[in-house]
Write a protein that holds these residues in place. Structure first.
Motif, PDB file in Angstrom:
ATOM      1  N   VAL A 181       0.855  -1.186   0.000  1.00 14.56           N
ATOM      2  CA  VAL A 181       0.000   0.000   0.000  1.00 14.56           C
ATOM      3  C   VAL A 181       0.890   1.234   0.000  1.00 14.56           C
ATOM      4  O   VAL A 181       1.657   1.468   0.934  1.00 14.56           O
ATOM      5  N   VAL A 182       0.799   2.029  -1.056  1.00 13.45           N
ATOM      6  CA  VAL A 182       1.607   3.247  -1.197  1.00 13.45           C
ATOM      7  C   VAL A 182       0.720   4.425  -0.826  1.00 13.45           C
ATOM      8  O   VAL A 182      -0.174   4.807  -1.585  1.00 13.45           O
ATOM      9  N   ASP A 183       0.942   4.998   0.370  1.00 14.21           N
ATOM     10  CA  ASP A 183       0.026   6.035   0.844  1.00 14.21           C
ATOM     11  C   ASP A 183       0.542   7.452   0.649  1.00 14.21           C
ATOM     12  O   ASP A 183      -0.133   8.418   1.028  1.00 14.21           O
ATOM     13  N   GLU A 184       1.713   7.608   0.049  1.00 16.03           N
ATOM     14  CA  GLU A 184       2.214   8.934  -0.299  1.00 16.03           C
ATOM     15  C   GLU A 184       2.967   8.844  -1.621  1.00 16.03           C
ATOM     16  O   GLU A 184       3.655   7.850  -1.884  1.00 16.03           O
ATOM     17  N   PRO A 185       2.849   9.873  -2.485  1.00 17.66           N
ATOM     18  CA  PRO A 185       3.634   9.866  -3.729  1.00 17.66           C
ATOM     19  C   PRO A 185       5.113  10.018  -3.415  1.00 17.66           C
ATOM     20  O   PRO A 185       5.493  10.499  -2.337  1.00 17.66           O
ATOM     21  N   THR A 186       5.968   9.594  -4.350  1.00 18.35           N
ATOM     22  CA  THR A 186       7.404   9.775  -4.153  1.00 18.35           C
ATOM     23  C   THR A 186       7.712  11.265  -4.105  1.00 18.35           C
ATOM     24  O   THR A 186       7.015  12.083  -4.713  1.00 18.35           O
ATOM     25  N   PRO A 187       8.757  11.660  -3.393  1.00 16.40           N
ATOM     26  CA  PRO A 187       9.090  13.091  -3.317  1.00 16.40           C
ATOM     27  C   PRO A 187       9.266  13.733  -4.690  1.00 16.40           C
ATOM     28  O   PRO A 187       8.835  14.869  -4.901  1.00 16.40           O
ATOM     29  N   ALA A 188       9.877  13.006  -5.631  1.00 14.60           N
ATOM     30  CA  ALA A 188      10.096  13.582  -6.962  1.00 14.60           C
ATOM     31  C   ALA A 188       8.778  13.868  -7.658  1.00 14.60           C
ATOM     32  O   ALA A 188       8.593  14.927  -8.276  1.00 14.60           O
ATOM     33  N   ASP A 189       7.828  12.942  -7.568  1.00  8.87           N
ATOM     34  CA  ASP A 189       6.540  13.150  -8.212  1.00  8.87           C
ATOM     35  C   ASP A 189       5.755  14.257  -7.533  1.00  8.87           C
ATOM     36  O   ASP A 189       5.078  15.049  -8.187  1.00  8.87           O
ATOM     37  N   ALA A 190       5.817  14.310  -6.194  1.00 13.91           N
ATOM     38  CA  ALA A 190       5.095  15.349  -5.481  1.00 13.91           C
ATOM     39  C   ALA A 190       5.642  16.734  -5.826  1.00 13.91           C
ATOM     40  O   ALA A 190       4.892  17.684  -6.011  1.00 13.91           O
ATOM     41  N   ARG A 191       6.994  16.834  -5.937  1.00 10.52           N
ATOM     42  CA  ARG A 191       7.581  18.129  -6.303  1.00 10.52           C
ATOM     43  C   ARG A 191       7.169  18.537  -7.704  1.00 10.52           C
ATOM     44  O   ARG A 191       6.814  19.681  -7.962  1.00 10.52           O
ATOM     45  N   ALA A 192       7.210  17.583  -8.620  1.00 13.00           N
ATOM     46  CA  ALA A 192       6.878  17.903 -10.005  1.00 13.00           C
ATOM     47  C   ALA A 192       5.415  18.285 -10.162  1.00 13.00           C
ATOM     48  O   ALA A 192       5.064  19.121 -10.989  1.00 13.00           O
ATOM     49  N   ALA A 193       4.538  17.695  -9.362  1.00 13.77           N
ATOM     50  CA  ALA A 193       3.108  17.980  -9.478  1.00 13.77           C
ATOM     51  C   ALA A 193       2.653  19.069  -8.519  1.00 13.77           C
ATOM     52  O   ALA A 193       1.473  19.282  -8.340  1.00 13.77           O
ATOM     53  N   GLY A 194       3.595  19.780  -7.890  1.00 12.80           N
ATOM     54  CA  GLY A 194       3.221  20.883  -7.013  1.00 12.80           C
ATOM     55  C   GLY A 194       3.530  20.561  -5.573  1.00 12.80           C
ATOM     56  O   GLY A 194       3.231  19.482  -5.086  1.00 12.80           O
ATOM     57  N   THR A 195       4.142  21.506  -4.829  1.00 10.00           N
ATOM     58  CA  THR A 195       4.501  21.276  -3.443  1.00 10.00           C
ATOM     59  C   THR A 195       3.300  21.454  -2.535  1.00 10.00           C
ATOM     60  O   THR A 195       2.266  22.011  -2.902  1.00 10.00           O
ATOM     61  N   ALA A 196       3.446  21.013  -1.309  1.00  5.06           N
ATOM     62  CA  ALA A 196       2.365  21.172  -0.336  1.00  5.06           C
ATOM     63  C   ALA A 196       2.076  22.643  -0.081  1.00  5.06           C
ATOM     64  O   ALA A 196       0.924  23.046   0.100  1.00  5.06           O
ATOM     65  N   GLU A 197       3.136  23.472  -0.057  1.00  2.12           N
ATOM     66  CA  GLU A 197       2.945  24.899   0.171  1.00  2.12           C
ATOM     67  C   GLU A 197       2.153  25.532  -0.967  1.00  2.12           C
ATOM     68  O   GLU A 197       1.273  26.361  -0.756  1.00  2.12           O
TER      69      GLU A 197
END
Length: 677
Positions: free
Chosen positions: A266-282
């Motif tokens: 179960v992958v409950d968070e995207p990889t850091p690279a994908d999350a950065r590319a698709a927009g940061t939390a901020e």
């Protein structure tokens, strides 16, 4: 002394030495030493029948147990009377065959010989598949363990289909097997149906073992059920052996996966690279929060309500992959909807996500959609069309499409397939779903803050993986605000259900309904709403950002991080389960809600996003008051949350049986259900 006895004796000695080296008993099991009278509740005389020799594993008494190795090969010297009798029986078997049945006792799907040990030994030596036996069944007195439950399911099967050839190691499998043959286990099958199943099982077992299936830690019947889930529409016995062998080879990874205890990563968070590319939390936090639907009853739905979740437009430089994709042109992605956009709120929600993906990722991604894919034939036809048009990613958006998706994935290993479901153990198809329990937790707290009679309603759809967590999270949210409140649970897919009337009769006016509005409807009865004089007033609703979800998954393909998921074994299923912290789901609240109710949701939401709090931390109790976890306990794991099959102690209601559901709901439960068949 016959040469056959000497060879059999050598086989017995080899097995004895292997057992001693492994610190195991080198002799046959004796049933009388394994169980006592208190372990048996009764006996049944079944008469004479053919039984599989593989299931004959020991003797009834210990009188002759030391004369045989564990595999029933002889251990006594070749100058003994025993050896002479064994050799004479071998000659009879070779020349004319045995005529008299042996006498055996059956206990827990295994046979123990009372009379005829040497005949069993001879037939095992010549590799006979079955033996004629006079069978007496001993019924266990305890039924609370997993093995006993499996045996109970076998007895239900046996009374409808009196053959021993089928043995499963997974609960619920006998009923699923019957369903593949268009039958149930409520009454005996006719002779032709029994003969067909027996022939299919024996044929499949032979080919499966020739392909090396004996090395896997599953039964041939387990493997047959996996095969039927993919190729079950074709008569098995008429399938050429070469084609059957090829198909077993194609599904080998699925068979290997079925042996794993930890089947699904179960992958409950995207990889850091994908999350950065698709927009940061901020960046997501700075986006405009979702607008709430007007709180007043009636009126037209806000057309922007489902399309205003926090989102970030993707910059083109972020799209260049670390590794170049094969071929040229855009990555082609196909979406298959079970319903149509004119009739299905679920299809509309995913269509909004597809359009966002197309808009934000053009010209690097090109998408297409297929509506009305509500049968396996239509799903396979749509996938064939999409692949021929160059699609390299296929999303099927309903659990009921999984069987056809899996079959297509085996024919097109070059394509990435994903199905909108959760926790399904298929290595060739990844699943994805939102952590909707996070929003349900917030809606439960909101509901309790406005309900004035300690009663809150919950309309559930399917008892599938993840949905029970939604109910419990909602109920825990309710209890945090009002410990006296009850959650009245109703299943919309129960046959003959009039859940709205039932809730009204129980005095419920505040309830959680469907997550989405119906297409072309001005009905306010979705999300969290309150009924007043027959008019629904929206209070809050989940905002599902499928566009964000699809961007994260497609980004992993473009960035080359598709394989960067935490797996504990080489062959393992992958299930994405993103939530609020990934920006794929949120909650919209009516501005007419009290200030402190909105503030409460903000506090709870921040705890979920940061991972510091949530519904499944600390003490938890199920119906009846049983303590699941004690005070101060850490949060349940993702796997424990996904696989919940119990209800919180303030829930009034129960999980339905599969036979109580509508046909479409039963299909969803068959594929992805947490209840028995």
């Amino acid at each position: 002394m016959s040469e056959a006895y000497r060879r059999a004796h050598r086989l017995g000695e080899r097995d004895r030495h292997e057992a001693v080296a492994a610190s195991h008993s080198p002799y046959l099991h004796a049933l009388d030493e394994m169980i006592s009278a208190s372990d048996v509740s009764g006996r049944e005389a079944l008469g004479i029948m053919e039984v599989p020799l593989d299931l004959v594993v020991g003797t009834k008494t210990n009188a002759r147990r030391n004369a045989f190795s564990r595999n029933f090969m002889p251990l006594l010297d070749d100058n003994t009377e025993f050896a002479s009798k064994w050799s004479r029986l071998y000659s009879i078997q070779v020349s004319e065959g045995f005529r008299d049945p042996v006498k055996v006792f059956e206990f827990m799907h295994r046979f123990y010989v009372q009379e005829g040990n040497k005949r069993v030994s001879v037939l095992k030596y010549v590799d006979s598949p079955t033996i004629q036996a006079d069978v007496i069944r001993l019924l266990p007195s305890h039924w609370d363990g997993r093995e006993s439950r499996l045996y109970g399911e076998f007895l239900e099967f046996w009374r409808a289909v009196p053959i021993y050839d089928v043995e499963f190691s997974r609960e619920g499998s006998y009923r699923r097997l019957a369903a593949h043959y268009g039958r149930d286990l409520s009454q005996p099958w006719d002779e032709a149906a029994v003969d067909r199943l027996r022939a299919d099982c024996q044929y499949f077992t032979t080919v499966y073992r020739q392909q090396g299936g004996s090395h896997l830690d599953i039964t041939p019947a387990d493997a047959l059920l996996v095969y039927l889930s993919i190729y079950g529409e074709e008569p098995l016995i008429s399938t050429p052996a070469q084609l059957l062998s090829q198909r077993i080879g194609k599904i080998w990874s699925e068979l290997v996966l079925s042996t794993e205890d930890d089947k699904v990563a179960v992958v409950d968070e995207p990889t850091p690279a994908d999350a950065r590319a698709a927009g940061t939390a901020e960046e997501r936090a700075e986006a405009t929060p979702p607008a709430a639907r007007p709180a007043g009853g009636g009126g037209a739905p806000d057309p922007q309500a489902q399309d205003q979740a926090p989102r970030v437009t993707i910059g083109p430089l972020a799209l260049f992959p670390r590794r170049p994709r094969a071929g040229e042109g855009p990555l082609r992605v196909a979406f298959l909807y079970r319903g149509t956009l004119a009739s299905s709120r679920w299809a509309v929600a995913h269509e909004v996500g597809r359009q966002e993906l197309q808009r934000d990722y053009a010209p690097y991604v090109a998408t297409s959609k297929y509506e009305g894919c509500d049968t396996d034939e239509r799903v396979l036809s749509a996938i064939a069309d999409a692949v021929s048009a160059g699609a390299r990613v296929v999303f099927t958006t309903s659990p009921t499409q999984m069987d056809a998706t899996l079959k297509a994935s085996l024919e097109h290993p070059e394509v990435c397939f994903l199905n909108c479901s959760l926790n399904l153990p298929h290595q060739s198809v990844r699943s994805y779903r939102a952590r909707t329990y996070e929003v349900k937790f917030l809606l439960g707290a909101l509901a309790a803050s406005v309900a004035d009679n300690h009663k809150v309603g919950y309309r559930a759809a399917y008892p599938i993986y993840g949905s029970i967590a939604d109910i419990n999270a909602f109920a825990i949210g309710v209890a945090l605000v009002d410990p006296k409140a009850e959650v009245h649970l109703k299943w919309a897919t129960r046959e003959g259900s009039d859940w709205r009337r039932e809730l009204a009769d129980e005095g419920v006016t505040v309830l959680s309904g469907a997550d989405y509005a119906r297409p072309l409807s001005d009905d306010n009865k979705y999300g969290l709403y309150r009924m007043s004089d027959g008019v629904a007033q929206n209070l809050a609703l989940p905002i599902m950002n499928w566009g964000r979800y699809y961007e994260l998954i497609v980004q992993s393909l473009l960035q080359g991080t598709w394989e960067d998921v935490p797996k504990t074994s080489e062959v393992q299923a992958v299930s994405y389960w993103y939530g609020m912290s990934a920006g794929v789901i949120d909650v919209a609240i009516s501005p007419d809600m009290p200030y402190y109710s909105r503030k409460m949701v903000e506090v709870l939401r921040n705890g979920i996003v940061t991972g510091t709090s949530g519904p499944f931390y600390g003490e938890m109790r199920r119906q009846g008051g049983e303590v699941i976890k004690g005070p101060g306990s850490p949060c349940l794991s993702s796997e424990e949350i996904v696989q919940m099959d119990w209800l919180n102690d303030n829930v009034v209601g129960s999980l339905p049986r599969a036979d109580e559901l509508t046909p479409s709901a039963r299909e969803a439960v068959r594929v992805s259900g947490v209840i028995g068949q």
